[in-house]
Design a protein around this motif. Structure first.
Motif, mmCIF file in Angstrom:
data_model
loop_
_atom_site.group_PDB
_atom_site.id
_atom_site.type_symbol
_atom_site.label_atom_id
_atom_site.label_comp_id
_atom_site.label_asym_id
_atom_site.label_seq_id
_atom_site.Cartn_x
_atom_site.Cartn_y
_atom_site.Cartn_z
ATOM 1 N N MET A 58 0.872 -1.198 0.019
ATOM 2 C CA MET A 58 0.290 -0.504 0.073
ATOM 3 C C MET A 58 0.985 0.768 -0.432
ATOM 4 N N SER A 59 1.776 1.541 1.194
ATOM 5 C CA SER A 59 3.043 2.223 1.275
ATOM 6 C C SER A 59 3.946 2.954 -0.636
ATOM 7 N N VAL A 60 3.947 1.574 -0.855
ATOM 8 C CA VAL A 60 4.518 1.578 -2.486
ATOM 9 C C VAL A 60 3.890 1.973 -3.505
ATOM 10 N N PHE A 61 2.366 1.559 -3.639
ATOM 11 C CA PHE A 61 1.027 1.391 -4.327
ATOM 12 C C PHE A 61 0.829 3.622 -4.203
ATOM 13 N N MET A 62 0.883 3.855 -3.138
ATOM 14 C CA MET A 62 0.871 5.623 -2.895
ATOM 15 C C MET A 62 1.877 6.282 -3.550
ATOM 16 N N GLY A 63 2.744 5.876 -3.111
ATOM 17 C CA GLY A 63 4.365 6.865 -3.561
ATOM 18 C C GLY A 63 4.622 6.521 -4.321
ATOM 19 N N GLY A 64 3.814 5.347 -5.665
ATOM 20 C CA GLY A 64 4.473 5.447 -7.123
ATOM 21 C C GLY A 64 5.753 5.012 -7.282
ATOM 22 N N VAL A 65 6.318 4.860 -8.249
ATOM 23 C CA VAL A 65 7.558 4.656 -9.080
ATOM 24 C C VAL A 65 8.651 5.786 -7.774
ATOM 25 N N PRO A 66 8.355 6.761 -7.006
ATOM 26 C CA PRO A 66 9.925 7.016 -6.837
ATOM 27 C C PRO A 66 9.428 6.558 -4.896
ATOM 28 N N ALA A 67 8.853 6.000 -4.777
ATOM 29 C CA ALA A 67 8.731 4.936 -3.420
ATOM 30 C C ALA A 67 9.198 3.195 -3.172
ATOM 31 N N VAL A 68 8.656 3.230 -5.044
ATOM 32 C CA VAL A 68 9.905 1.893 -5.092
ATOM 33 C C VAL A 68 11.260 2.100 -5.397
ATOM 34 N N VAL A 69 11.274 3.341 -5.652
ATOM 35 C CA VAL A 69 13.188 3.086 -5.819
ATOM 36 C C VAL A 69 13.712 3.416 -4.522
ATOM 37 N N SER A 70 12.678 3.946 -3.662
ATOM 38 C CA SER A 70 13.379 4.556 -2.466
ATOM 39 C C SER A 70 13.562 2.787 -1.813
ATOM 40 N N LEU A 71 12.526 2.259 -2.048
ATOM 41 C CA LEU A 71 12.935 0.909 -1.321
ATOM 42 C C LEU A 71 13.693 0.466 -1.776
ATOM 43 N N ILE A 72 14.408 0.000 -2.719
ATOM 44 C CA ILE A 72 15.206 -0.720 -4.047
ATOM 45 C C ILE A 72 16.595 0.074 -2.844
ATOM 46 N N GLN B 97 25.433 2.370 5.497
ATOM 47 C CA GLN B 97 24.800 3.295 5.487
ATOM 48 C C GLN B 97 24.700 4.626 4.456
ATOM 49 N N HIS B 98 26.088 5.034 4.926
ATOM 50 C CA HIS B 98 26.527 6.271 4.056
ATOM 51 C C HIS B 98 26.281 6.128 2.716
ATOM 52 N N VAL B 99 26.714 5.445 2.138
ATOM 53 C CA VAL B 99 26.363 5.014 0.930
ATOM 54 C C VAL B 99 25.760 4.747 0.520
ATOM 55 N N ALA B 100 24.078 3.732 0.810
ATOM 56 C CA ALA B 100 22.824 4.450 0.509
ATOM 57 C C ALA B 100 22.097 5.906 0.758
ATOM 58 N N PHE B 101 23.131 6.471 1.815
ATOM 59 C CA PHE B 101 22.249 7.723 2.128
ATOM 60 C C PHE B 101 22.267 8.900 1.066
ATOM 61 N N ILE B 102 23.514 8.821 0.598
ATOM 62 C CA ILE B 102 24.144 9.231 -0.359
ATOM 63 C C ILE B 102 22.817 9.346 -1.739
ATOM 64 N N PHE B 103 23.062 8.156 -2.572
ATOM 65 C CA PHE B 103 22.169 7.548 -3.401
ATOM 66 C C PHE B 103 20.429 8.414 -2.951
ATOM 67 N N LEU B 104 19.930 7.426 -1.804
ATOM 68 C CA LEU B 104 18.789 8.206 -1.097
ATOM 69 C C LEU B 104 18.419 9.563 -1.243
ATOM 70 N N LYS C 110 18.239 11.326 -5.132
ATOM 71 C CA LYS C 110 17.381 10.991 -5.217
ATOM 72 C C LYS C 110 15.678 11.296 -4.997
ATOM 73 N N SER C 111 15.729 12.085 -3.690
ATOM 74 C CA SER C 111 14.949 12.190 -3.529
ATOM 75 C C SER C 111 15.039 13.384 -3.291
ATOM 76 N N SER C 112 16.072 14.524 -3.686
ATOM 77 C CA SER C 112 16.778 15.731 -3.880
ATOM 78 C C SER C 112 15.979 16.062 -4.991
ATOM 79 N N ASN C 113 16.170 14.806 -6.083
ATOM 80 C CA ASN C 113 15.928 14.939 -7.964
ATOM 81 C C ASN C 113 14.609 15.346 -8.025
ATOM 82 N N ARG C 114 14.533 14.725 -7.229
ATOM 83 C CA ARG C 114 12.536 13.953 -6.907
ATOM 84 C C ARG C 114 11.554 15.947 -6.517
ATOM 85 N N ASN C 115 12.059 16.532 -5.795
ATOM 86 C CA ASN C 115 11.448 17.670 -5.275
ATOM 87 C C ASN C 115 11.797 18.764 -5.890
ATOM 88 N N SER C 116 13.023 18.476 -7.000
ATOM 89 C CA SER C 116 13.217 19.688 -7.869
ATOM 90 C C SER C 116 11.889 19.723 -8.807
#
Length: 907
Positions: free
Chosen positions: A416-430, A487-494, A497-503
């Motif tokens: 449900m969370s991924v469905f509501m968030g769409g593709v960005p949520a899927v990417v964040s989950l990965i 975690q830091h490496v994944a944090f950078i990617f997340l 990705k979030s910054s690009n989406r917000n822009s």
């Protein structure tokens, strides 16, 4: 006035009026910027609290022992540790008492005298039967565990059996609860922990029970057996040969893999009846099913009599063990001084309350057919204690339903969370899944890298053996550093990705956009912990692992805390920093339930490194430390996933990384300097000194061998002994039961300390054609040894029988063809003083010949005979042996004098 947190609509494409209001935009920017910052001091304070409470839980759960009681304080029907310790002292004064030794005879006499006292002082309405039982010739073949595929043969081993039952309960004698432990020790120790402490507890329990058994509905049998250390032979001989064994409905085994501490349930079942009643009755319930999972999986390479009771007799019950000071197991340091005050009181009071309950119960399983029906996996019990005060027990069927329900609900929420968030949520989950993988990889890699370094900077690959706290700097710090890095490496990617989406969605300043991305990345790192534990919960549920409850404990409270305090149903709500309350609620229950077990398990595994190398030199030196490092890194990655998610928005990251690097560097410097010795007189290195007489070749050769079950070479020890030892892998010795691939050997020794009649003889006395193939009859004389190991080449032999004396013949392998990977079938024999030393083997050869030339050339039989005797050469070496070394004994290792013989293949 409460501030309204900004919504996405507040940051959408600005109108003409909004463009003119720059001050409002700056204020909003400052508000989010302030929200993003988290104090580094606060994070460090939380870390200190987590460490403190984890250690407090461990100390209370495993170190909080009851006060020892005197006989006066305990009363006639209570348990007194002070009285029990008198028995421990008496038994250890006999010194090592292995099977067939004079010391074991004295120990048996002592136990028999104490049992007779119990009979004399019992309540007048209680019957007490005493039997000194001597076993006949028998063979123990177990289908699993440490002795799988071997034939464990025994003869003339003695046990003391005590039965206590109410005088006026007619059915009590037909329904018994067995309480069992072993009197014998290995040849290297007096066995204060293993298992004089267990025998002492049983003697005191017998005294107490004899005063209250008149109210029982069932009888209690106390079995003081011998032969356990030679392959569980005592339990097997009792179950298969003693008439009372048919009356047993429940089996309790008392063991030790160290000295003192709390004696906990580490195996239960197959029926849950026993552990359920123990949880209700015990005053200080202690037990963890994680130990059972590790034991049955073979990670802990050991065996107890409980295996015989389950596998051979088809019984259910409980297996208890002392697990403190595991490094002293089977060494000279298994001493009475190491048994902490309150250890025996803890086990004694628990056992007494449990026995009073089950012996008075009318629901005790009345026949074994009922127990066999209860052996399905779904009826097994999941059990664990909390702080040593409360024991949680529930059925596997309930556990499976609970776990599946949680898994399905969790998956539904994620979908449900991924469905509501769409593709960005899927990417964040990965990407959050990537954080888990990277955290594990980096943590294990950093820790294992230190394990590789240790042999290069230290004289031993386990420099922390006598100082387990050193693993904090050597393995814990690198593991935390690796987990943060992943975690830091994944944090950078997340974040990116979030910054690009917000822009793409809103027109905001770059700084604000970056802050929002960091907040969202933090949340996904926290939620990555849910994914990690959800996967483990599904895995454990599928394989029906008892310790799956740990995944449930680490998944549900954090998910509940996050849903209560952090989650929102509004997709337009902007992310906020995670609350500290969320972290505290998330970790409270998991720390309470599991931190003590994780710390205790780590300490136990470190102690087991002393005997890690079962085939000396057969594994790389660094392997033991690498496994410890991997275990610690696994615990860190699993348990710190929620806490470390908070560090990326705080000012603590740089400081923590620096501190971890400094701690690791200082620890390595301490190891290199040798300030803290790897081994001490109290935590000794496990070695064996054996005078070997090899008659398997054309010329008889005698020499002395030095080898170790503790990882690392023996160059330092050989130099101190000064006996001309030459060490290396070129000195391989085939001890029949195992091969020492690294050892130190002397030049040819003088043939003193033994006689020619001690030399074993293998001789073909008949070789003739039979209807279905060739039969070779071999006479085997062990030279007076009552402890020997024989290997038979099953690549050439179809079946065989063994004859003892004139008319006792035993089929050992017909129809089984049990052998190891190299095609050898192993027979281990241990007998008492009256045991035969002459045998006749009938070997039924295969019709087809072996095609492998190497196997064709090897001998048909290989034999090793042992004598518990100190030759002058061995005596001299033992006197010069460094005090931080101790002889180590086990069922497959030779005594101090060993003879090797073989029989070539005859055509």
């Amino acid at each position: 006035m409460r501030k309204r947190h900004p919504k996405a609509s507040d940051l959408s494409e600005p109108s003409s009026s909004q463009e003119s209001d720059v001050s409002d935009s700056d204020a909003l920017d400052k508000e989010v910027q302030a929200d993003v910052k988290r104090s580094g001091k606060v994070w460090f304070s939380v870390l200190i609290l987590v460490i403190y409470f984890s250690w407090a839980v461990y100390s209370y759960q495993h170190g909080n022992l009851p006060k020892p009681l005197t006989s006066k304080q305990a009363g006639k029907r209570g348990f007194s540790e002070i009285e029990a310790m008198k028995h421990v002292k008496a038994l250890t004064q006999f010194g090592p008492h292995p099977v067939s030794s004079d010391a074991l005879v004295h120990a048996l006499e002592y136990v028999l005298a104490e049992v007779e006292k119990v009979k004399e002082t019992a309540h007048w309405e209680v019957d007490v039967n005493v039997d000194l039982f001597e076993s006949k010739f028998g063979v123990n073949r177990l289908v699993g565990g440490l002795f799988k595929g071997k034939s464990l043969v025994y003869s003339d081993i003695s046990h003391i059996v005590l039965r206590i039952l109410p005088k006026y309960e007619s059915d009590a004698g037909d329904n018994a609860i067995l309480v069992s432990s072993h009197i014998d020790t290995v040849f290297t120790t007096g066995g204060a922990g293993d298992c004089s402490s267990c025998v002492a507890v049983m003697l005191e329990l017998a005294r107490s029970v004899s005063q209250s058994a008149h109210g029982f509905k069932n009888s209690i049998i106390f079995l003081f057996n011998t032969g356990e250390e030679e392959g569980l032979n005592g339990a097997h001989s009792f179950i298969t040969q003693h008439p009372w064994s048919s009356t047993i409905r429940l089996a309790i085994d008392l063991e030790a893999m160290g000295a003192g501490g709390k004696s906990s349930v580490f195996q239960a079942g197959p029926s849950p009846w026993a552990v359920e009643n123990f949880a209700l009755a015990a005053k200080y319930p202690s037990g963890q099913i994680i130990g059972q999972d590790l034991f049955t999986s073979g990670v802990i390479k050991s065996a107890t009599d409980f295996q015989v009771y389950k596998e051979v007799a088809g019984l259910s019950g409980l297996d208890f063990a002392f697990a403190d000071n595991t490094a002293v197991y089977h060494t000279k340091n298994d001493k009475i001084e190491l048994i902490k005050p309150g250890s025996l009181q803890h086990l004694g009071e628990n056992m007494l309350a449990f026995l009073l309950r089950v012996a008075s119960s009318s629901t005790l399983p009345k026949d074994k057919s009922l127990q066999k029906e209860e052996k399905s996996d779904l009826d097994a019990a999941v059990y664990f204690d909390i702080l040593g005060k409360y024991m949680i027990v529930y059925r596997q069927s309930f556990a499976t339903m609970l776990y599946v329900s949680v898994i399905m609900q969790s998956i539904l929420i994620w979908v449900m969370s991924v469905f509501m968030g769409g593709v960005p949520a899927v990417v964040s989950l990965i990407l959050s899944c990537l954080s888990i993988i990277l955290s594990w990889i980096f943590a294990v890699a950093f820790s294992v890298a230190i394990a590789f370094i240790l042999p290069w900077i230290s004289s031993t690959p386990v420099p922390y053996a006598s100082n387990p706290w050193m693993v904090v700097g050597l393995f814990v710090s690198p593991a935390v550093l690796g987990s943060i890095s992943g975690q830091h490496v994944a944090f950078i990617f997340l974040r990116k990705k979030s910054s690009n989406r917000n822009s793409n969605k809103m027109q905001v300043s770059p700084r604000l956009r970056d802050n929002l991305a960091r907040l969202e990345a933090e949340r996904w790192l926290f939620k990555a912990g849910f994914i990690q534990w959800l996967v483990l919960l599904a895995f454990g549920t599928y394989y029906k692992l008892g310790s799956t409850y740990l995944a449930l404990v680490w998944l549900v409270p954090p998910a509940f805390a996050y849903g209560l305090l952090e989650a929102t149903l509004s997709p337009i709500r902007l992310p906020k920093p995670l609350k500290l309350a969320t972290l505290f609620i998330s970790l409270a229950v998991p720390i309470l339930v599991s931190s003590g077990s994780f710390i205790q398990l780590t300490g136990t595994m470190i102690g087991m490194l002393i005997r890690f190398d079962s085939t000396p030199g057969g594994t790389p030196e660094w392997l033991g430390s690498a496994l410890i490092a991997a275990i610690i890194a696994t615990f860190i990655s699993l348990t710190m996933v929620y806490l470390l998610a908070y560090i990326h928005l705080s000012g603590a990251k740089t400081s923590l990384v620096t501190a971890l690097c400094i701690i690791t560097a200082l620890s390595l410097a301490l190891v290199a300097s040798g300030v803290f010795p790897a081994f001490t007189e109290d935590t000794a290195r496990a070695v064996n000194v054996v005078h070997v007489v090899d008659t398997s070749g054309q010329d008889q050769v005698a020499y002395t061998s030095l080898f170790s079950n503790t990882p690392g070479n023996l160059n330092k020890e050989a130099e101190q002994i000064k006996e001309g030892f030459k060490c290396g892998r070129e000195n391989k010795i085939d001890f029949v039961s195992f091969e020492a691939q690294y050892s130190c050997v002397t030049k040819k020794d003088a043939e003193i300390g033994w006689d020619k009649h001690n030399i074993p003889v293998l001789r073909v006395i008949n070789d003739k054609e039979r209807d279905e193939g060739r039969v070779t009859v071999v006479s085997m004389d062990t030279g007076g040894s009552s402890r020997w190991t024989l290997r038979i080449d099953m690549e050439k032999i179809e079946d065989f029988t063994m004859q003892v004396g004139e008319d006792e013949e035993l089929m050992i392998a017909r129809g089984e063809k049990s052998s190891n990977a190299e095609g050898w079938h192993q027979i281990q024999f241990a007998g008492g003083k009256k045991a035969s030393t002459s045998f006749v083997l009938k070997l039924y050869k295969k019709k087809e010949e072996v095609s492998d030339e190497k196997k064709k050339q090897r001998p048909l039989l290989k034999l090793r005979t042992d004598f518990n005797r100190l030759t002058p050469q061995v005596q001299r070496i033992l006197e010069r042996l460094p005090p931080y070394c101790s002889l180590f004994g086990k069922s497959t290792s030779p005594f101090t004098l060993a003879f090797l013989a073989s029989l070539p293949c005859t055509k």
